[in-house]
Design a protein around this motif. Structure first.
Motif, PDB file in Angstrom:
ATOM      1  N   LYS B 136     -47.342-117.602 -36.134  1.00 52.72           N
ATOM      2  CA  LYS B 136     -48.356-116.541 -36.140  1.00 52.72           C
ATOM      3  C   LYS B 136     -47.972-115.489 -37.176  1.00 52.72           C
ATOM      4  N   PRO B 137     -48.935-115.009 -37.933  1.00 52.32           N
ATOM      5  CA  PRO B 137     -48.616-113.998 -38.937  1.00 52.32           C
ATOM      6  C   PRO B 137     -48.321-112.637 -38.321  1.00 52.32           C
ATOM      7  N   ILE B 138     -47.368-111.934 -38.894  1.00 53.80           N
ATOM      8  CA  ILE B 138     -47.105-110.547 -38.528  1.00 53.80           C
ATOM      9  C   ILE B 138     -47.627-109.664 -39.646  1.00 53.80           C
ATOM     10  N   LEU B 139     -48.581-108.825 -39.345  1.00 57.09           N
ATOM     11  CA  LEU B 139     -49.265-108.056 -40.372  1.00 57.09           C
ATOM     12  C   LEU B 139     -48.914-106.572 -40.294  1.00 57.09           C
ATOM     13  N   ASP B 140     -49.236-105.886 -41.353  1.00 59.73           N
ATOM     14  CA  ASP B 140     -49.009-104.438 -41.434  1.00 59.73           C
ATOM     15  C   ASP B 140     -49.916-103.725 -40.440  1.00 59.73           C
ATOM     16  N   ALA B 141     -49.314-102.877 -39.639  1.00 57.60           N
ATOM     17  CA  ALA B 141     -50.071-102.196 -38.597  1.00 57.60           C
ATOM     18  C   ALA B 141     -51.219-101.368 -39.163  1.00 57.60           C
ATOM     19  N   SER B 142     -51.108-100.998 -40.409  1.00 54.25           N
ATOM     20  CA  SER B 142     -52.187-100.188 -40.993  1.00 54.25           C
ATOM     21  C   SER B 142     -53.488-100.990 -41.113  1.00 54.25           C
ATOM     22  N   ARG B 143     -53.369-102.301 -41.059  1.00 62.12           N
ATOM     23  CA  ARG B 143     -54.577-103.124 -41.155  1.00 62.12           C
ATOM     24  C   ARG B 143     -55.198-103.390 -39.788  1.00 62.12           C
ATOM     25  N   LEU B 144     -54.527-102.935 -38.749  1.00 61.78           N
ATOM     26  CA  LEU B 144     -54.974-103.243 -37.385  1.00 61.78           C
ATOM     27  C   LEU B 144     -56.416-102.820 -37.137  1.00 61.78           C
ATOM     28  N   SER B 145     -56.674-101.579 -37.387  1.00 61.89           N
ATOM     29  CA  SER B 145     -57.990-101.026 -37.085  1.00 61.89           C
ATOM     30  C   SER B 145     -59.092-101.815 -37.784  1.00 61.89           C
ATOM     31  N   ASP B 146     -58.884-102.028 -39.063  1.00 66.85           N
ATOM     32  CA  ASP B 146     -59.887-102.739 -39.853  1.00 66.85           C
ATOM     33  C   ASP B 146     -60.127-104.145 -39.325  1.00 66.85           C
ATOM     34  N   LEU B 147     -59.066-104.841 -39.001  1.00 62.82           N
ATOM     35  CA  LEU B 147     -59.220-106.234 -38.564  1.00 62.82           C
ATOM     36  C   LEU B 147     -59.831-106.329 -37.172  1.00 62.82           C
ATOM     37  N   VAL B 148     -59.476-105.400 -36.302  1.00 60.71           N
ATOM     38  CA  VAL B 148     -60.123-105.391 -34.975  1.00 60.71           C
ATOM     39  C   VAL B 148     -61.628-105.280 -35.168  1.00 60.71           C
ATOM     40  N   ARG B 149     -62.013-104.386 -36.033  1.00 59.16           N
ATOM     41  CA  ARG B 149     -63.428-104.160 -36.265  1.00 59.16           C
ATOM     42  C   ARG B 149     -64.093-105.385 -36.871  1.00 59.16           C
ATOM     43  N   ARG B 150     -63.492-105.916 -37.912  1.00 59.25           N
ATOM     44  CA  ARG B 150     -64.153-107.003 -38.643  1.00 59.25           C
ATOM     45  C   ARG B 150     -64.185-108.290 -37.852  1.00 59.25           C
ATOM     46  N   MET B 151     -63.125-108.538 -37.082  1.00 58.18           N
ATOM     47  CA  MET B 151     -63.077-109.809 -36.338  1.00 58.18           C
ATOM     48  C   MET B 151     -63.619-109.661 -34.923  1.00 58.18           C
ATOM     49  N   HIS B 152     -64.030-108.466 -34.569  1.00 60.70           N
ATOM     50  CA  HIS B 152     -64.583-108.222 -33.232  1.00 60.70           C
ATOM     51  C   HIS B 152     -63.631-108.682 -32.127  1.00 60.70           C
ATOM     52  N   VAL B 153     -62.356-108.423 -32.354  1.00 61.87           N
ATOM     53  CA  VAL B 153     -61.372-108.762 -31.328  1.00 61.87           C
ATOM     54  C   VAL B 153     -61.520-107.770 -30.178  1.00 61.87           C
ATOM     55  N   GLN B 154     -61.521-108.267 -28.972  1.00 59.07           N
ATOM     56  CA  GLN B 154     -61.783-107.408 -27.820  1.00 59.07           C
ATOM     57  C   GLN B 154     -60.539-107.131 -26.989  1.00 59.07           C
ATOM     58  N   ILE B 155     -59.531-108.005 -27.108  1.00 58.93           N
ATOM     59  CA  ILE B 155     -58.340-107.859 -26.275  1.00 58.93           C
ATOM     60  C   ILE B 155     -57.111-107.628 -27.142  1.00 58.93           C
ATOM     61  N   ALA B 156     -56.291-106.667 -26.761  1.00 61.84           N
ATOM     62  CA  ALA B 156     -55.042-106.413 -27.483  1.00 61.84           C
ATOM     63  C   ALA B 156     -53.888-106.346 -26.502  1.00 61.84           C
ATOM     64  N   ILE B 157     -52.747-106.823 -26.966  1.00 62.78           N
ATOM     65  CA  ILE B 157     -51.519-106.691 -26.194  1.00 62.78           C
ATOM     66  C   ILE B 157     -50.721-105.553 -26.792  1.00 62.78           C
ATOM     67  N   LEU B 158     -50.311-104.636 -25.935  1.00 61.63           N
ATOM     68  CA  LEU B 158     -49.579-103.469 -26.402  1.00 61.63           C
ATOM     69  C   LEU B 158     -48.107-103.642 -26.050  1.00 61.63           C
ATOM     70  N   ALA B 159     -47.296-103.896 -27.057  1.00 62.60           N
ATOM     71  CA  ALA B 159     -45.863-104.102 -26.835  1.00 62.60           C
ATOM     72  C   ALA B 159     -45.068-103.252 -27.814  1.00 62.60           C
ATOM     73  N   VAL B 160     -45.452-102.002 -27.928  1.00 61.80           N
ATOM     74  CA  VAL B 160     -44.797-101.060 -28.836  1.00 61.80           C
ATOM     75  C   VAL B 160     -43.906-100.127 -28.029  1.00 61.80           C
ATOM     76  N   PRO B 161     -43.060 -99.347 -28.703  1.00 60.65           N
ATOM     77  CA  PRO B 161     -42.261 -98.357 -27.956  1.00 60.65           C
ATOM     78  C   PRO B 161     -43.170 -97.380 -27.236  1.00 60.65           C
ATOM     79  N   ALA B 162     -42.683 -96.868 -26.124  1.00 63.12           N
ATOM     80  CA  ALA B 162     -43.483 -95.972 -25.294  1.00 63.12           C
ATOM     81  C   ALA B 162     -43.989 -94.778 -26.084  1.00 63.12           C
ATOM     82  N   THR B 163     -43.167 -94.327 -27.026  1.00 64.01           N
ATOM     83  CA  THR B 163     -43.552 -93.128 -27.774  1.00 64.01           C
ATOM     84  C   THR B 163     -44.812 -93.352 -28.602  1.00 64.01           C
ATOM     85  N   ALA B 164     -45.049 -94.604 -28.999  1.00 59.52           N
ATOM     86  CA  ALA B 164     -46.204 -94.880 -29.844  1.00 59.52           C
ATOM     87  C   ALA B 164     -47.404 -95.356 -29.043  1.00 59.52           C
ATOM     88  N   ALA B 165     -47.217 -95.544 -27.742  1.00 61.31           N
ATOM     89  CA  ALA B 165     -48.243 -96.227 -26.951  1.00 61.31           C
ATOM     90  C   ALA B 165     -49.613 -95.564 -27.034  1.00 61.31           C
TER      91      ALA B 165
END
Lengths: 231, 231
Positions: B136-165
């Motif tokens: 699976k590709p690991i992508l730059d987080a800065s592209r997250l927003s754009d790709l969620v929008r364009r691919m109409h992804v509805q579900i995300a897994i949040l596995a980041v540090p608590a401070t960034a949650a």
DNA sequence: GTTGAGTCGATAAGTTTTTATCGATATGGA
DNA sequence: TCCATATCGATAAAAACTTATCGACTCAAC
């Protein structure tokens, strides 16, 4: 039987409450760091997206007492939660299965905060054996039974393939384990007196996805019938 | 509002039931592989350590129908659960945070079985970006927003540090995410309509440990008072 | 002081989930 | 064919959990 005065610890706290206590703990810790000395149910509920009354009842279960108009004393309440959840006394834990998930758990730094000490991991993979990961030793699974017995370890994390889940469980139980944190999708058969906490990740995800589907269907239906969504 | 006949799918299934369905599914699958054509509540309950009546109620919620003295038809019932849980229609998922836990999830092979497709992971670590993990590709987080929008992804897994949650959550919500599987110990603030499923591992472990303590205290007390343990 | 508002604690009501009861139905054997 | 038994489905009871209500207490402002 009439309950004696110090039976409080024996009156079982509801599981939903137990699951919320760590959130309160973390939130109140934050308040302490912010220099606040008191915190109210209202504030806590606001911060955590919960019902204030529920927060109050949960805190009552820990034995914490608050003062009207003021709220709960931060340090005292933290102590109460710590005492209630047993964050003080350290509990040794064995991890069985050092695959991807097991390694993630090995690397997790937060256990000690809640009084846990992940002592070692066990695996059957010869390439992993007698190595270390995140500073924790990975041992031969054949030594599991003996070490559980000798070290009186009471809690084990089960992160093995589903096919091995029951067999490993039987081994653990025979060796005297008291509680199993089960990451496999298997429902384990254990004798009475042995606790199992299931952590079926796929099940949780399925639930989320199903609820998403339902909520979509519902809002669609509402829009058809012209009923406004709640605020 | 009077319920119309085909409202069944809209009548929300209780969450505890949803959490058990995957277990039934797996167990019935096992029965099919063993060549059995029918399975009864009693059998299922026995295998899973549950109450037979509960199993029956749960299966009823899926729309599965059984025959007295015979039980539930294996294939039909599996279909009913699949249909009910939406295992058929594939759902794309993004993973945010490719740390140890994120990697474990990336490597997890079981998602597809339940109709999930983990498309990609996102991380802020430059050394991880544009690499692959478990295919699976690991992508730059800065592209997250754009790709969620364009691919109409509805579900995300949040596995980041608590401070960034919360910050990542806000980004996801703004981009149009509908459901978040939250592995951080933070309670997320989300607008109405966005679902969150919390997977607070430390909380679960704490619960287990607390229950262990209680059960120990209880049996100790029983032994003092001479009350026999149940069988 | 006295008043007013925020909060706790206890009790009660409501909701959800689990467990029990009972009649109906299908199967297998007498 | 008839009967005994296992099982389902529906309804009801029980238990667990959540939310509401209300009086009492404390602090702060007037």
């Amino acid at each position: 039987m009439s309950p004696s005065p110090n039976d409080q610890a024996l009156v079982a706290i509801p599981e939903p409450t137990l699951k919320r206590l760590p959130y309160y703990y973390k939130s109140i810790q934050g308040q302490r760091e912010a220099g606040r000395e008191f915190v109210s149910c209202t504030t806590l509920a606001e911060a955590l997206g919960l019902n204030p009354i529920q927060v109050r009842k949960d805190l009552q279960a820990t034995g914490a007492v608050g003062r009207p108009k003021v709220g709960y004393h931060v340090s005292t309440t933290l102590d109460a939660i710590e005492e209630c959840m047993g964050y003080h006394n350290t509990k040794d834990i064995f991890l069985v299965g050092a695959g991807h998930l097991g390694q993630a758990l090995l690397a997790y730094p937060g256990f000690s905060e809640f009084g846990f000490n992940l002592v070692a991991a066990f695996d059957v993979d010869p390439t992993k054996m007698e190595t270390e990961f995140a500073g924790k030793p990975i041992l031969d699974a054949s030594r599991l039974s003996d070490l559980v017995r000798r070290m009186h370890v009471q809690i084990a994390i089960l992160a093995v393939p589903a096919t091995a889940a029951q067999a490993v469980t039987d081994t653990l139980v025979r060796a005297g384990i008291r509680a199993i944190w089960n990451f496999t999708p298997t429902r384990l058969a254990v004798p009475k007196g042995v606790l199992v906490q299931d952590e079926n990740l796929l099940a949780s995800l399925s639930v989320l996805s199903k609820q998403l589907e339902s909520s979509r269907a519902k809002s669609h239906k509402e829009s058809i019938h012209g009923e406004p969504e709640e605020l």
